[in-house]
Design a protein around this motif. Structure first.
Motif, short mmCIF file in Angstrom:
data_model
loop_
_atom_site.label_atom_id
_atom_site.label_comp_id
_atom_site.label_asym_id
_atom_site.label_seq_id
_atom_site.Cartn_x
_atom_site.Cartn_y
_atom_site.Cartn_z
N PRO A 17 41.43 46.50 39.47
CA PRO A 17 40.22 47.26 39.09
C PRO A 17 40.40 47.84 37.69
N GLU A 18 39.29 48.15 37.06
CA GLU A 18 39.34 48.63 35.69
C GLU A 18 40.20 49.87 35.55
N LYS A 19 40.70 50.04 34.33
CA LYS A 19 41.67 51.12 34.09
C LYS A 19 41.12 52.48 34.47
N SER A 20 40.09 52.90 33.79
CA SER A 20 39.56 54.22 34.16
C SER A 20 38.08 54.29 33.86
N ALA A 21 37.49 55.20 34.58
CA ALA A 21 36.05 55.39 34.43
C ALA A 21 35.79 56.60 33.55
N ARG B 122 38.58 52.21 44.24
CA ARG B 122 39.83 51.79 43.61
C ARG B 122 40.89 51.48 44.66
N PRO C 22 46.53 45.60 29.81
CA PRO C 22 45.30 44.91 30.27
C PRO C 22 44.47 44.37 29.12
N ALA C 23 44.33 45.19 28.11
CA ALA C 23 43.46 44.75 27.01
C ALA C 23 44.07 43.52 26.33
N LYS D 193 31.91 42.47 41.80
CA LYS D 193 32.65 42.91 40.62
C LYS D 193 34.05 42.27 40.63
N ASP D 194 34.62 42.25 41.81
CA ASP D 194 35.95 41.66 41.98
C ASP D 194 35.93 40.18 41.60
N ARG E 19 36.01 39.95 37.95
CA ARG E 19 37.37 40.22 37.46
C ARG E 19 38.27 39.01 37.66
N GLN F 190 37.73 36.62 35.03
CA GLN F 190 38.32 37.09 33.77
C GLN F 190 39.83 36.85 33.76
#
Lengths: 566, 403
Positions: free
Chosen positions: B93-97, B111, B159-160, B278-279, B282, B285
């Protein structure tokens, strides 16, 4: 099809037999219901459940989302779409079952109306008059630009829009069954003003706004169309009022060709000009000019300026409570009702607002569901095109099912909403009607004020007369000038007494109108709200079932996956 | 290793006894649970309990519980990405919201669910589950993890940076302008098709996910509006009184009831429909990162092969001229050849793995989405049915009010 069955129900709900009207006291107290029943079912009227024409698929206003949900109704006004029910939309299963009894049994319908009379069993076709008496159906169409002839201050002439107003009726006073006339908006304002004067105390439906600003802002065409719809609604409401539908003013408006022969409402300025000649001296000096019948009208600008001032003084005196006004509003029942009306208005306003929000939310739901469906349609196509593996095709098939269901559900939401709008519109209509109620109550209080003013006036006239007599009696042989003044005063008193009688009669008349109208309003409002609730709920049930079925099918088709995965 | 009796729910739902016979089929069950907020202010973070139950011989004991935080999962993912090139590493899941959302119950639950799915996918992948880094992740104590984590910062890709790899490959195109070698790309039409497929797929999926998210919102809004409408109806009913007033009251109550149901369904939709979509995005990606890695490996392999050829020619020249540099050149050549072979091997491994992975991925996705669609449809059907039931129950009361 939904449209016709709903319309059928509509007319049945409204149908009633005039003759059996229990409330018949005078000509105007034929129930609104019976009045409406004679109108064809798609006459839209604020005091009836709105015509539930279903949205034809091909002219689905929701395809181009309207700016406000009111437009949803407005775009399906007189297009009596009993003939254009969407072919691919089945009425909700449940509502089928419930709707048909309305068509066949009369008991349910009568329960709503509170009458024992048998109902007509056929639904009115919009293009033929109902067999019931006193029916009248009005359509407004064909807006056209016309040029102002003669004295125009603007070079090039002033243009305005006229509308074709077509009436079909079997009311005898019209002496015709079908006729048309062209009118402009100004004529409507005149009609409205005349009605307000002539029908004091009645709940006269409010006319559409003049909305000058809007016409500058909006596209001309849009504005004209909105106005056309609003005019139609207004005229239909008028023709649905048991008393007003038979009024001379309305008849003249609907029927007399050429220039509208109702006096235009004069503005203060012009009235002052020609009124200066005829200033009523009775309230200003001692000679008598008062025309008693004039007191039967509220004081307005221009000629009545002085009367206005007098009454203003009186009302201020009332307010300050210096002296108790000679006559007060004593009718407890009325005061209770008035308070209730105020409360009702507040709650109606609130409910109307929330209804609008609800409708918007339903619409959004439908739209989003549709967009989701389309996104999956694209995915399906894509996976199928690019498929290198069977698993992709399988997935594509699954997505297609979901997409199809989502699109179907989306359509159902939109239909549900179109119907919801029509049902809940009843709230809006009755909220709008509150304006009429205000006006009617205001007629009452201004009539009362006139009475109070005249009574005060009389009191002061009497005391002046007494003083003069007392002074005169002291002079031996009589005081010629005083005696003459006393005679004049007595004459004034006599005329003012007459005026007072007229004013009191008028006041009583208005009170009575208020009372009967309140009764009528309560009766009809409760029936309409009852129908609204039923319609709303039935609608929700029907469409929820359809939506459930659509998804149940997909759940069934994908049930294999749940057994597979642990 | 302590044996902890845990009444823990495993994916299979079975309650595992620690004394399972060793002859039973091999299993590795992991779950990520119990999110707890630790620390203060800006330093605050969420820690999770990671519970492992296994009979793999490489593991110390049958059960282990450790505490992990998000950056530990990132460490694991990065290690796997580096060591198992060609395999589609499950996405995180994405790093932070947005800051204020970061500790909302909903976000934390989403998460946790995503992390649980992440670890389980690794644990059920036939190659990845053998990873030593996975064992470390599942068993090491917190101090060790922290040490390992800080070692990797700046060395392994963040991640980036996964996307950065791909961008590097793309930037090589600009090298042509600068007169450098044209980057070598595979001339494999089928592979080209595959690359295009994943790029386009991401767009389509992202759109679907966007609408799914909106649908969640619309459910909430409809719920809210029903609640408000219900209240207004009740007030209107109080004003009207009598049977009609009661009817309004009932309508109002039902509206409020349905409002609650809608809010519930909105939450379900978020967790079980929107999140899986969303998963999916990802995952695609992550696959794109693997594609970039493959391109990288390919060009590296080509470069080395070129270099080897040149070196060979050079060596022969030296050998003919009996130069004293021959020995040195021979050693260099040997090393280079080894490197080149290694590069080729790396590339070929990636190719092999990818072709297996794609099949697995497509199959798995069909199963995953099948379940998602099923639950979505069931949820919608259930909601619609309860709406129908609720309103239907009102009808007899409405009949009564009109008499």
């Amino acid at each position: 099809m939904m449209g016709s069955s709903e319309e059928g129900m509509e007319s049945l709900v409204l149908d009633d037999d005039d003759a059996n009207n229990r409330n018949d006291k005078s000509s105007f107290s034929t129930t609104y219901r019976s009045a409406m029943s004679s109108s064809s079912s798609s006459t839209s009227h604020p005091l009836s459940a709105p015509p539930m024409t279903s949205t034809p698929a091909d002219s689905d206003p929701l395809l181009a989302p309207p700016s406000s949900y009111h437009d949803l109704l407005l775009r399906n006004p007189s297009s009596v779409s009993s003939s254009s029910s969407p072919h691919d939309i089945d009425p909700p299963a449940y509502t089928d079952v419930v709707f048909s009894p309305f068509d066949e049994t009369t008991a349910g319908v009568n329960e709503i109306n509170g009458h024992d009379s048998p109902t007509l069993s056929s639904s009115d076709s919009p293009h033929s008059l109902s067999r019931s008496p006193d029916s009248i159906r009005i359509t407004v169409s064909n807006p056209q630009k016309e040029q102002e002839t003669g004295n125009s201050l603007v070079p090039g002439g002033n243009t305005y829009v006229t509308y074709l107003i077509t009436t079909r009726t079997n009311i005898p006073s019209f002496n015709a069954t079908e006729f048309s006339v062209r009118r402009r908006f100004r004529d409507v304002v005149t009609l409205s003003d005349r009605l307000a004067e002539a029908y004091r105390g009645y709940f006269v439906p409010p006319r559409p706004d003049k909305s000058v600003v809007e016409s500058q802002v909006m596209q001309k065409q849009e504005f004209v169309e909105q106005r056309r719809v609003a005019l139609e609604k207004y005229l239909r409401r008028l023709s649905g009022h048991p008393v007003i539908k038979k009024s001379d003013e309305l008849r003249v408006f609907l029927q007399v060709q050429g220039k509208l022969p109702l006096a235009m409402s004069t503005d203060v300025a012009s009235r002052m000009l020609d009124g200066a000649v005829k200033l009523p001296k009775q309230l200003f000096s001692e000679s008598v000019v008062v025309a008693p019948h004039e007191v039967a009208q509220p004081a307005r600008g221009g000629r009545d300026l002085f009367r206005l001032f007098k009454e203003l003084r009186q009302s201020v005196a009332n307010d300050w409570g210096g002296a108790r006004p000679p006559v007060v509003e004593e009718d407890k029942e009325f005061l209770e009702k008035k308070e209730k009306m105020q409360d009702l208005e507040v709650q109606l306003s609130n409910a109307s607002q929330q209804a609008e929000t609800l409708v918007k939310a339903q619409q959004d739901m439908g739209e989003t569901m549709g967009e989701l469906g389309l996104a999956f349609v694209k995915l399906t196509k894509f996976e199928n095109q690019e498929a290198m593996f069977t698993s992709q095709r399988v997935r594509a098939a699954d997505m297609k099912n979901v997409a199809t269901a989502a699109v179907k559900a989306s359509r159902f939401y939109r239909e549900l909403n179109a119907q919801t709008v029509k049902h809940l519109d009843t709230l809006h209509e009755y909220l709008g009607l509150m304006l009429s109620v205000h006006a009617a109550f205001s007629d009452r209080s201004s009539a009362l004020l006139t009475v109070q003013t005249l009574i005060s006036e009389l009191a002061s006239l009497h005391s002046r007369a007494e003083k003069l007599e007392a002074a005169s009696s002291k002079i031996f042989g009589g005081d010629k000038s005083r005696i003459r003044k006393i005679e004049e005063l007595k004459e004034t008193i006599r005329v003012t007494e007459d005026a007072k009688s007229v004013a009191i009669r008028e006041y009583e008349r208005i009170k009575e109108n208020n009372r009967t109208e309140l009764e009528r309003l309560d009766r009809e409002r409760r029936a309409d709200f009852s129908n609204m609730l039923k319609g709303f709920v039935l609608n929700q049930v029907g469409y929820a079932e359809k939506i459930a079925n659509v998804w149940a099918k997909v759940a069934e088709e994908t049930s294999g996956y749940v057994k597979e995965s642990t | 290793m302590e044996q902890q009796q845990q009444q823990h729910r495993t994916p299979s739902g079975a309650n595992l006894s620690p004394r399972s016979p060793s002859s039973s089929p091999p299993y590795l069950f992991v779950s990520v649970t119990d999110p707890v907020k630790l620390g203060n202010g800006v330093q605050a973070y969420i820690s999770y309990r990671v519970i492992t139950k296994t009979n793999f011989p490489e593991y110390q004991g049958h059960e282990k519980i450790v505490i992990r935080r998000y950056s530990d999962f990132v460490w694991l993912r990065d290690r796997l990405f580096d060591k198992y090139q060609g395999i589609f590493i499950p996405p995180l899941p994405e790093k932070s919201a947005v800051e204020k959302f970061r500790f909302s119950a909903e976000f934390i639950e989403m998460r946790r669910q995503a992390l649980d799915v992440f670890v389980n996918r690794i644990a059920s992948h036939h190659e990845l589950q053998q990873s030593e880094d996975l064992r470390t992740f599942l068993q090491a104590d917190e101090e060790t993890m922290e040490r390992l984590r800080s070692l990797e910062t700046g060395y392994f890709k963040k991640p980036a940076d996964l996307m950065q790899i791909f961008k590097d490959v793309q930037s090589k195109v600009s090298d042509v302008v600068l007169g450098k070698e044209k980057p070598l790309e595979e001339s494999n039409p089928e592979y080209e098709k595959l690359k295009n497929y994943f790029f386009e797929l991401e767009n389509h999926l992202a759109e679907a996910q966007k609408h799914a998210y909106r649908l969640v919102k619309k459910h909430r809004e409809l719920g809210q509006s029903l609640s408000d409408f219900g209240k207004a109806a009740k007030l209107l009913g109080a004003c009207e009184g009598d049977a009609l007033g009661k009817a309004f009251g009932e309508l109002g109550t039902k509206s409020e009831t349905l409002s609650i149901k809608l809010q519930k369904e909105a939450h379900q939709l978020l967790m079980n429909f929107e999140e899986p979509l969303k998963d999916y995005v990802r995952s695609v990606q992550s696959i794109k990162a693997t594609i970039a890695e493959r391109a990288n490996a390919f060009s590296h392999q080509c470069e080395l092969a070129e270099t080897v050829k040149l070196k060979e020619i050079n060596l022969e020249k030296l050998q003919r001229s009996r130069s004293d540099k021959v020995g040195e050149a021979e050693i260099e050549f040997k090393e280079l050849k080894a490197d080149s072979e290694e590069a080729t091997c790396r590339f070929e491994t990636i190719v092999r793995r990818m072709s297996e992975e794609i099949v697995r991925f497509q199959d798995q996705k069909t199963l995953d989405m099948g379940v998602v669609f099923h639950e979505f449809a069931e949820g919608q059907a259930r909601l619609a049915n309860s709406i129908a039931d609720a309103w239907r129950s009102l009808l007899p009361k409405l009949e009564a009010c009109s008499t």
